[in-house]
Enzyme design. Sequence first.
Site, short mmCIF file in Angstrom:
data_model
loop_
_atom_site.label_atom_id
_atom_site.label_comp_id
_atom_site.label_asym_id
_atom_site.label_seq_id
_atom_site.Cartn_x
_atom_site.Cartn_y
_atom_site.Cartn_z
N LYS A 138 -13.97 49.84 40.81
CA LYS A 138 -14.63 48.53 40.84
C LYS A 138 -13.71 47.53 41.54
CE LYS A 138 -17.11 45.28 37.82
NZ LYS A 138 -17.44 44.93 36.41
N SER A 167 -22.34 44.09 35.54
CA SER A 167 -21.78 43.77 36.84
C SER A 167 -21.22 44.99 37.58
CB SER A 167 -20.67 42.73 36.69
OG SER A 167 -19.57 43.29 36.00
N SER A 212 -20.94 45.16 31.00
CA SER A 212 -20.92 45.41 32.44
C SER A 212 -20.69 46.86 32.86
CB SER A 212 -19.85 44.54 33.11
OG SER A 212 -20.35 43.24 33.31
#
Lengths: 476, 482
Positions: B79, B152, B176
Amino acid sequence: MMQDYEMVIGLEVHVELKTETKIFCSCSTAFGAAPNTQCCPVCMGLPGTLPVLNKKVVEYAVRAGLATHCTIARYSKQDRKNYFYPDLPKAYQISQYDLPLCEHGYLEIQTPEGGKRIGITRIHIEEDAGKLVHKEGGGTLCDYNRCGVPLIEIVSEPDIRSAEEAKQYVRKLRAIMMYTGVSDCKMQEGSLRCDVNLSVRKKGETAFGTRTEMKNLNSFQFIGKAIEYEFARQVKALEAGEKIVQETRRFDQQSGKTFSMRKKENADDYRYFPDPDLIPVVTEQAWLEEMQQSIPPLPDDRKKKYIEQYGLAAADADLLTADLLTADYFEQAAQGCSSPKTLANLMLGELLKLIPAEAETIPIRAAHMAELCNLLAEDKINNGTAKKLVKQMWQADTPPSVLAEEQKLWQINDRSILRETVRRAIAQDEKSAADFRAGKTNAIKALIGRAMQETGGQANPKLLAELMEDALNEAE
Amino acid sequence: MKPIDMTVAALAEALQNKEVSSQEVTRAYLDNIAREEANIGAYITVTEEAAMQQAKRIDEARANGKDLPKLAGVPAGIKDNICTKGTLTTCASKMLSNFVPPYQATVMEHLQDTVLLGKMNMDEFAMGSTTENSWYHVTHNPRNLACVPGGSSGGSAAAVAAGLAPFTLGSDTGGSIRQPAAFCGVVGMKPTYGSVSRYGLIAFASSLDQIGPLTKNVYDSALVLNEIVGYDRRDSTSVKRQYADFTKHIGREIKGKRIALPHEYFGEGLAPEVKEAVLAAAKKLEALGAQIVELSMPSLKAALPAYYVISSSEASSNLARFDGVKYGFRAQQYDSVEDLYRNTRSEGFGAEVKRRIMLGTFALSSGYYDAYYKKALQVRTIIVQEFQQMFEQCDAVLAPVAPTTAYRIGEKRENPLEMYLGDVYTVPVNIAGLPALSMPCGTDAAGLPIGMQLVGNAFGEAELYQIAYALEAALQEGGSGK
Ligand SMILES: [Zn+2]
């Protein structure tokens, strides 16, 4: 009208701790390095980095607290103080808000009325910010070396009532920080900085007036001047029917005046909240006891010892202990010296004048100083010679006996030689002799001075005076 | 089996046995990225050249008989809020669109012998539930390209679902990892707070953030988590303890385990299909010998507002450092320092990030602190206590991950409040610092995956994996799910 008012002062003193590394990373704290050579992702606040509290910082702050009679919190926390400024890379300063490490202490200062306690509200740990260098012709450079240098902020109660008390308080605080090894307290390098909060009120009133704050005063002289000026300004304003505005004022070193600084919009809402990146600071009882044991004798302890053990006057003891350098030096020299009192006199009269502010060493060996004292106490040299030799020893690392021998500075204690000198002096200045005999006893000074000069300043002054008096009385 | 269809476990074994080289595996993923990425948009940066070089290094080391860690040579996507030394790390923000970290996140040090394929798309600064808040591009749900992948960590979830990476790392502040895992039909694990170092994770909300893996299945999740947990002296909130091998209970039966079903997770707002699927999973667990305990956790109702106050407050302070002075984006026009700050932050942050900063700044302001931030911390304490009491009688909680399955791109973009409500089932876990695993438990009428989560006691990951693995096997046998 000034005498109808009194000033009420509270001080906030920031002291840089003498730890090897910074408060939240392992960068060096050494002063004076080239810009931005002592920083890393953590103290530069790069995204993703995290602070880890340096245990030494807690240790030093606790020592400062214990040495000023504070209560040490068993549980304290660190908070973020949020504001934007280019010298603050994270846009928040890690400090302590409602649970400081140390609280409720005091220290004692000397006033003309005797000892006085000044309360210490709190001592908390925090990180220093960087330094901005404004370039001539525009532009600003940021140096982050100082970012994350550990500080303690020592907040006093509003117990101080004069510029002299304020200076005494800072002097005492400085001495304590140096004695405990917490800081080197170099005001010139900014490792001790002082903010003054001052308000005035009519004598006898108990409510506080509106206060102003003067930030970052970095010498005793400026602390004194800023206070005197601000006191007069506030009194004048009140007498003129004006109101004091709560504000930060800048002290201008050139003019000795304070000036209002434009109040920044919302500058006072720092949105403090507990720093979620750090865990609470918990102090263990056993560790605190260990810390208490590690506190060395403090200025007041040493002062007491000098008075009781060495027979010094309180004022002299106060002066010698005001600085760790002179106190340590005195004690070292006193070990080899037969008269500590003579040593104290020589140090206060001559040596202290030669030591620059914030010096780290004294170039004269303590053993040489002790020897000098002994020469003086044993009548081998006189006081004038001793003074002369202090200056010479400051320049050259030579024992005083060698200097005295080389320059033939030994004291003349021989009665027959001195009697002859006295006789010649009287012969050369018959007028003074006559004046003396006519009752103007002061006239003897001129004669003694003349005789002393003739011996090159080396006569035993007591003996010379005695023989002079004898000679003048005899010849009557 | 082609490398892009293989699990992490299978890849690791094949690599160890030299049945396949890291270069072959890496090439296969890069080729698939070249084919599919244009449709999915899972990556912000693909580090093709560096990946092939790293794969070559690992292959050589292995050929030389060097002792390598378990996941050596396995490719991974990370990420884009996890700092990778020398590789662009943007947080999907214009603000950090030029930021190349000079240091490595701790998790990247743990994974230093894996092969970094690239950095995954996300909602800007991890704020969002759809990955639509990325400054770069939206990510499409591989199960239905018209739908969001969740967020996210949407890029991380989509990549695993689409075979663009065998595993990825995400971060979970309020769901997330778990919510995009649910939307994309993969397994996402949010570990116990303090078990995975946050050093190098660009903070959204420091007291809630935690890095975790997204994988094809439960076993892979345990394998990857094994590699990244551990005490880190650079993170003060990292917990010093012996971390068990998370695969050690996997395969054991779960007879007698007590699984809690709190009413509060099954109330109004939950889509019937999701509810049915999660309750069906409960039945499966019961069939495996577990005991279902229906109970109530009243404090959970306060979790969502408390979460938004705490996370926004911390974010307002954490994101203050992005001021254009030292790194990252700087506005071109400014007349003063204040101007520089204002213009940089106005131009550099997207709308959602600004909204959270304003929320948090307000909540921390003098006069409001007690009513919001302090109150939220009190709520947090109550929630922690309620979970503790619950775990005295239960081993895990079974709950839905999100009220619905994946929705269409753009559907909720203009309605942030509705989007916030979508976090209602995931945030309690972050507030309490507990581990939670999200896994698929079925599909809806449109064929979109339905996710469920198992919440464990602090540091109870091994037990969670044991239960999740048993359930996963049972669901596959029953033909539900895949
Ligand atoms: Zn540093």
